[in-house]
Design an enzyme around this catalytic site. Sequence first.
Site, PDB file in Angstrom:
ATOM      1  N   HIS A  57      40.977  44.269  37.693  1.00  0.00           N
ATOM      2  CA  HIS A  57      41.898  45.234  38.785  1.00  0.00           C
ATOM      3  C   HIS A  57      42.841  44.045  39.744  1.00  0.00           C
ATOM      4  O   HIS A  57      41.818  42.186  39.374  1.00  0.00           O
ATOM      5  CB  HIS A  57      40.598  45.590  39.433  1.00  0.00           C
ATOM      6  N   HIS A  59      42.172  42.489  43.412  1.00  0.00           N
ATOM      7  CA  HIS A  59      41.876  42.193  44.086  1.00  0.00           C
ATOM      8  C   HIS A  59      41.748  40.344  44.156  1.00  0.00           C
ATOM      9  O   HIS A  59      41.089  39.858  42.952  1.00  0.00           O
ATOM     10  CB  HIS A  59      40.673  43.145  44.286  1.00  0.00           C
ATOM     11  N   ASP A  61      39.189  38.340  44.875  1.00  0.00           N
ATOM     12  CA  ASP A  61      38.642  37.448  44.961  1.00  0.00           C
ATOM     13  C   ASP A  61      37.999  37.341  43.023  1.00  0.00           C
ATOM     14  O   ASP A  61      37.392  37.285  42.678  1.00  0.00           O
ATOM     15  CB  ASP A  61      37.357  38.009  44.793  1.00  0.00           C
ATOM     16  N   HIS A  62      39.873  38.138  42.195  1.00  0.00           N
ATOM     17  CA  HIS A  62      39.439  38.015  40.592  1.00  0.00           C
ATOM     18  C   HIS A  62      40.367  38.271  40.125  1.00  0.00           C
ATOM     19  O   HIS A  62      40.524  37.451  39.247  1.00  0.00           O
ATOM     20  CB  HIS A  62      38.617  39.406  40.603  1.00  0.00           C
ATOM     21  N   HIS A 115      37.147  51.925  42.357  1.00  0.00           N
ATOM     22  CA  HIS A 115      36.741  50.895  43.125  1.00  0.00           C
ATOM     23  C   HIS A 115      38.847  50.585  43.574  1.00  0.00           C
ATOM     24  O   HIS A 115      38.630  50.166  44.169  1.00  0.00           O
ATOM     25  CB  HIS A 115      36.623  49.634  42.341  1.00  0.00           C
ATOM     26  N   ASP A 134      33.955  45.492  38.971  1.00  0.00           N
ATOM     27  CA  ASP A 134      33.832  45.996  39.994  1.00  0.00           C
ATOM     28  C   ASP A 134      33.712  47.653  40.052  1.00  0.00           C
ATOM     29  O   ASP A 134      33.733  47.772  41.171  1.00  0.00           O
ATOM     30  CB  ASP A 134      34.560  45.658  41.635  1.00  0.00           C
ATOM     31  N   HIS A 172      29.779  40.656  40.718  1.00  0.00           N
ATOM     32  CA  HIS A 172      29.137  39.452  41.489  1.00  0.00           C
ATOM     33  C   HIS A 172      27.646  40.121  41.209  1.00  0.00           C
ATOM     34  O   HIS A 172      27.072  40.836  40.366  1.00  0.00           O
ATOM     35  CB  HIS A 172      29.693  40.735  42.881  1.00  0.00           C
TER      36      HIS A 172
END
Length: 256
Positions: A57, A59, A61-62, A115, A134, A172
Amino acid sequence: MPPYPIRQFPCRRDNFGVLLHDPETGNTLSIDAPEETPILQALEREGWRLTHILTTHHHDDHTAANEALKARFDAEIVGPEAERARIPGIDRGVRGGDRLSIGSLVFEVIDTPGHTAGHVSYFVPGAGVLFAADTLFSLGCGRLFEGDAATMWESLKRLRALPDETLLYSGHEYTATNARFALDVDPGNLLLQERVKEVEALRVRGEATLPVELGREKRTNPFLRADDPELQAAFDMAGADPVAVFAALRTKRNGY
């Protein structure tokens, strides 16, 4: 079927980096790209060269290391077609139901929105592993940033349908907090009590709580059990619509 070595390691504050290697072809895939340096260090430790990034996805942080790793290795970036415009460096879009072949590895792409609107998960039947990022955490699930409870519940049911022996990898290390929440809403679950003790011991030793067998999650993760009469009763929502139970669980978890 050849073995597929998998290496999991911490990135950023609480992300996981994951590398999957195909000894037959030499291909090495990163599941998402949270941070460049830990990924480079893991590749160097193993003597592997990155060839692909499978994005779940959009985001940051990915995807933060997508472009740096692509520039360094000329790696191909695969990701959800529905989020193509928001994924740095993407080369190939995939959709739920696609079968993605990379060397001797075959991935089943599963639509898991909730998400984010276009989140996908990757299941490798030949290795018995699921990369759910996530959408599904151990004893938890992702926040509903771009979807609603009904959408996420359907996504979780798709993942729940996979074989019990499937090993779950998530995006995570949230299990300790998830465990406190799960025990709060389902205190009489003996299997959950065992898992909580295991999680506490792992974290004291500084070890990761993942991967975990999906079958254990089906019996202990409250978000996979919104239609389970025992969980509903423990949560004082006996007989309620599973979507309503899921929504109430997610709202309560948001406060932890």
